[in-house]
Design a protein around this motif. Structure first.
Motif, PDB file in Angstrom:
ATOM      1  N   THR A 173       6.339  -0.430   2.744  1.00 35.84           N
ATOM      2  CA  THR A 173       7.703  -0.641   2.267  1.00 35.84           C
ATOM      3  C   THR A 173       8.200   0.597   1.535  1.00 35.84           C
ATOM      4  O   THR A 173       7.561   1.050   0.577  1.00 35.84           O
ATOM      5  CB  THR A 173       7.767  -1.850   1.313  1.00 35.84           C
ATOM      6  N   PRO A 174       9.305   1.199   1.940  1.00 35.66           N
ATOM      7  CA  PRO A 174       9.812   2.392   1.258  1.00 35.66           C
ATOM      8  C   PRO A 174      10.290   2.046  -0.150  1.00 35.66           C
ATOM      9  O   PRO A 174      10.589   0.883  -0.438  1.00 35.66           O
ATOM     10  CB  PRO A 174      10.973   2.845   2.143  1.00 35.66           C
ATOM     11  N   VAL A 223      -0.628   4.308  -4.043  1.00 34.20           N
ATOM     12  CA  VAL A 223      -0.957   5.657  -3.592  1.00 34.20           C
ATOM     13  C   VAL A 223      -0.613   5.859  -2.123  1.00 34.20           C
ATOM     14  O   VAL A 223      -0.002   6.875  -1.741  1.00 34.20           O
ATOM     15  CB  VAL A 223      -2.442   5.969  -3.856  1.00 34.20           C
ATOM     16  N   GLU A 224      -1.005   4.910  -1.267  1.00 36.33           N
ATOM     17  CA  GLU A 224      -0.722   5.075   0.155  1.00 36.33           C
ATOM     18  C   GLU A 224       0.788   5.116   0.405  1.00 36.33           C
ATOM     19  O   GLU A 224       1.279   5.905   1.227  1.00 36.33           O
ATOM     20  CB  GLU A 224      -1.360   3.944   0.955  1.00 36.33           C
ATOM     21  N   GLY A 225       1.538   4.260  -0.302  1.00 31.91           N
ATOM     22  CA  GLY A 225       2.991   4.285  -0.175  1.00 31.91           C
ATOM     23  C   GLY A 225       3.569   5.609  -0.623  1.00 31.91           C
ATOM     24  O   GLY A 225       4.523   6.133  -0.015  1.00 31.91           O
ATOM     25  N   MET A 226       3.004   6.192  -1.694  1.00 31.94           N
ATOM     26  CA  MET A 226       3.471   7.499  -2.157  1.00 31.94           C
ATOM     27  C   MET A 226       3.186   8.577  -1.115  1.00 31.94           C
ATOM     28  O   MET A 226       4.026   9.454  -0.865  1.00 31.94           O
ATOM     29  CB  MET A 226       2.789   7.860  -3.483  1.00 31.94           C
ATOM     30  N   ARG A 227       2.018   8.507  -0.490  1.00 30.38           N
ATOM     31  CA  ARG A 227       1.687   9.488   0.554  1.00 30.38           C
ATOM     32  C   ARG A 227       2.701   9.407   1.697  1.00 30.38           C
ATOM     33  O   ARG A 227       3.185  10.431   2.203  1.00 30.38           O
ATOM     34  CB  ARG A 227       0.275   9.241   1.075  1.00 30.38           C
ATOM     35  N   ARG A 228       2.991   8.173   2.125  1.00 28.24           N
ATOM     36  CA  ARG A 228       3.954   7.996   3.212  1.00 28.24           C
ATOM     37  C   ARG A 228       5.340   8.494   2.811  1.00 28.24           C
ATOM     38  O   ARG A 228       6.044   9.124   3.598  1.00 28.24           O
ATOM     39  CB  ARG A 228       4.036   6.513   3.602  1.00 28.24           C
ATOM     40  N   THR A 229       5.729   8.200   1.576  1.00 32.98           N
ATOM     41  CA  THR A 229       7.050   8.609   1.087  1.00 32.98           C
ATOM     42  C   THR A 229       7.180  10.123   1.057  1.00 32.98           C
ATOM     43  O   THR A 229       8.193  10.696   1.495  1.00 32.98           O
ATOM     44  CB  THR A 229       7.293   8.027  -0.320  1.00 32.98           C
ATOM     45  N   VAL A 230       6.134  10.794   0.568  1.00 36.19           N
ATOM     46  CA  VAL A 230       6.181  12.256   0.483  1.00 36.19           C
ATOM     47  C   VAL A 230       6.190  12.872   1.875  1.00 36.19           C
ATOM     48  O   VAL A 230       6.933  13.821   2.160  1.00 36.19           O
ATOM     49  CB  VAL A 230       4.990  12.778  -0.342  1.00 36.19           C
TER      50      VAL A 230
END
Length: 674
Positions: free
Chosen positions: A587-588, A631-638
């Motif tokens: 989820t963004p 963390v995984e969501g942050m990786r995807r976002t970046v």
């Protein structure tokens, strides 16, 4: 502070006296909201009359009708009044040309960018180009000692010159096409001739020339270079800026206000030109320290906006009590002004001088260097590689770089902050009512602009102090609390209902204030005890903000409040909110990428010291597990950040830094075993 530390140069203030964003669009709505619909057709018809007196009457009537009346102005626009007036600039009668030029000037002032763009598209610059050399020749004759021309004829020439110059000033702010075309006219010598002969010319016309030059030298290299080249021009500007105001009791207040405006404009032009090139003596002058600050500090401290609003209200009440003036059908109304009308004009002039002073001071209070240009414009944009260089950042939100050092700003902080806070406090006339037009739109427009400008100035002061901390300032907790209280007092007066037509200035106040709150929060971090209401409002505004930059500011302010040692409950509320801003799984982030980065960075900073009293919230709330899940969501976002977009490279680097810091922080907290 991320990208909230300075901004690219903004387009300068166009002298729009009566904003019309509160009006519905379309000719039908303009016709229904204007009380002068029946007067339009006779004016348009007489504009083409064979009789010069009729054509002159029609040109004058346009100015009369549009005064403080945007509905009628829009209706006239729909009848191609702009095209008709431009045609009259080549009239066979000089008086018609003068009146047509005056009406076009007034349309520029009251209509703003859109109407200026229409004038440019309808080729107004062609006749204007012919007027400049003619005016130069006539002016030279007058200054050379021509005694044959009557004074009233000279006065008409000066007024005509004022109209031409003001129109060029407004057109130069319309768009880059218009500015480039005006650059080709080579206006600098023409404008400087008025400033050089200021003692022999009306101060109003000289001020218009200075205002035009101020706009032309704002981030416009051709005009900057041409003005810098002539040492006499720079010396003239320095002389004007350093000129002591007249103390004569015989000098009228309006003349004194315009003389002050001229000095402020000269200081602004010098600031646009800085750094001044050697080998002239002027190159050793520190414009900010020696010119701008000594001149502008007294200006911003001299005006009481609450008193100004009271004066305007009194004048409006007096005008409403006057008998109605003669109908338009008998001809254009007289130029005679009643005392209330004259006082309102003097008041507006004083307020606009203050607004300009704040605009210049905002640049002086900026202390950060410009971002470096992109060193590698052809870098590989593969998302999995680090990219060196900087694309330049259009998202920065403060002001041009300061020529003085950081200590200059820190040194004037105690003197600047109280008057700026006072100027940020709204008055009864600062904003249009939610369901009615303003009592006096020019005053309302000026007051609202002053409040925003004062906040922008405060924004730069606190962001500068956040970048280069001063122990003396940050150690004065009482001063911090006064600033904090003053900011919230201003926002309380603004109110939260700013979604309707004509209420744009209210929202602008909130947007700029968010940055000021963040900057003040950094300067006095730990000393500002958060109030429940303030925390709630910041979170609500963050959720409702229209752009990510404003959300970032709100999150930054919340981060500072969360670091008050004794505010354990507020810390928990803020941390829970920030955790909700982070991305989760696929989820963004709900508020956008930049707010998510700021929230992650904030959480790391808040809980970087496990010995703080509020760290108990981190342990009891299982924040470590929640951050790990993000963390995984942050990786995807970046990884999703597009470096090809404007500002994308900088944002990607920022995102990678925040992501790495978050991972390192999680490891650190795990090792603590708390």
């Amino acid at each position: 502070m991320g990208k909230s530390q300075k901004k690219k140069s903004m387009r300068r203030h166009n002298p729009v006296r009566v904003p019309d964003s509160h009006l519905p669009q379309g000719l039908a709505s303009a016709s229904s909201s204007s009380s002068k619909t029946q007067a339009i057709l006779p004016i348009i018809q007489k504009m083409e009359s064979l009789e010069a007196s009729d054509r002159k009457w029609a040109c004058v009537a346009v100015s009369n009708l549009i005064q403080n009346d945007p509905s009628t102005r829009r209706l006239l626009q729909g009848k191609n009044v702009v095209g008709a007036l431009i045609t009259r600039l080549t009239d066979s009668e000089e008086e018609v040309i003068v009146e047509a030029m005056g009406s076009l000037r007034n349309l520029c002032i009251d209509g703003g960018y859109d109407i200026c763009a229409e004038m440019y598209n309808k080729n107004i610059l062609t006749p204007l180009k012919t007027f400049v050399p003619k005016l130069s020749t006539t002016l030279s004759q007058y200054l050379a000692g021509d005694k044959a021309t009557p004074e009233n004829a000279r006065r008409l020439v000066y007024e005509f010159a004022d109209s031409v110059i003001t129109t060029l000033w407004c057109l130069s702010e319309t768009n880059n096409k218009a500015l480039n075309a005006i650059n080709e006219i080579n206006l600098v010598p023409f404008l400087m001739s008025f400033l050089a002969a200021r003692d022999k010319l009306p101060v109003g016309t000289v001020s218009s020339a200075a205002q035009c030059l101020y706009v032309l030298t704002d981030d416009n290299f051709p005009a900057i270079l041409e003005t810098r080249r002539d040492a006499n021009y720079v010396s003239c500007l320095l002389d004007i800026a350093k000129l002591e105001p007249s103390r004569s009791g015989k000098e009228k207040e309006s003349d004194d206000t315009r003389a002050t405006m001229l000095r402020v404009l000269a200081a602004g032009i010098l600031r646009n030109l800085a750094p001044l090139p050697p080998p002239t003596s002027a190159s050793f002058v520190d414009i900010d320290k020696e010119i701008v600050l000594p001149l502008l500090q007294p200006v911003i401290s001299a005006v009481d906006l609450q008193e100004a609003a009271s004066v305007a209200q009194r004048c409006v009440a007096q005008l409403e009590a006057e008998p109605p003036k003669e109908s338009m059908k008998h001809g254009p109304k007289s130029d005679h002004q009643s005392e209330p009308e004259a006082e309102l004009i003097r008041l507006e002039s004083k307020l606009r001088t203050l607004q300009l002073s704040l605009e210049i001071l905002t640049g002086t209070c900026a202390t950060l260097p410009d971002p470096e240009p992109d060193a590698h414009p052809t870098d590989n944009d593969d998302d999995d590689e680090d990219v060196e260089g900087d694309a330049g950042d259009e998202d920065i939100v403060d002001a041009p770089a300061l020529s003085s050092d950081v200590d200059a700003t820190r040194g004037v902080l105690p003197a600047l902050v109280p008057p700026l806070l006072a100027l940020a406090q709204p008055t009864a006339l600062s904003f249009p009512p939610l369901a009615a037009p303003a009592a006096h739109p020019p005053t309302t427009s000026a007051l609202g602009a002053i409040h925003v400008a004062a906040l922008e100035c405060l924004n730069n002061i606190f962001l500068g102090l956040a970048t280069a901390p001063s122990a003396q300032v940050s150690g004065d907790a009482d001063a911090g609390r006064r600033v904090w209280t003053g900011l919230w007092s201003a926002l309380g007066a603004v109110g939260a209902e700013f979604g309707g037509l004509g209420q744009e200035r209210r929202r602008e106040m909130w947007d700029v204030s968010a940055g000021v709150l963040w900057g003040a929060g950094i300067v006095w971090k730990g000393a500002l005890v958060p109030e429940e209401e303030h925390v709630r409002v910041l979170m609500q505004y963050c959720d409702a903000a229209a752009d990510e930059r404003t959300r970032v500011k709100c999150i930054g302010a919340l981060e500072c409040l969360a670091q008050c040692p004794e505010a354990i409950d507020a810390n928990r509320v803020i941390a829970d909110y920030l955790l909700g801003v982070l991305p989760s799984g696929n989820t963004p982030p709900r508020l956008g990428t930049e707010p998510a980065l700021q929230a992650a960075s904030a959480l790391v900073d808040i809980y970087s010291d496990e010995n703080m009293p509020y760290d108990t919230n981190f342990r009891r709330g299982a924040y470590l597990a929640k951050l790990t899940d993000s963390v995984e969501g942050m990786r995807r976002t970046v990884k999703a950040i597009d470096r090809k977009k404007e500002g994308g490279r900088d944002l990607r680097r920022r995102g990678e830094e925040v992501r790495d810091n978050l991972v390192a922080f999680i490891e650190y907290r795990r090792e603590l075993g708390l």
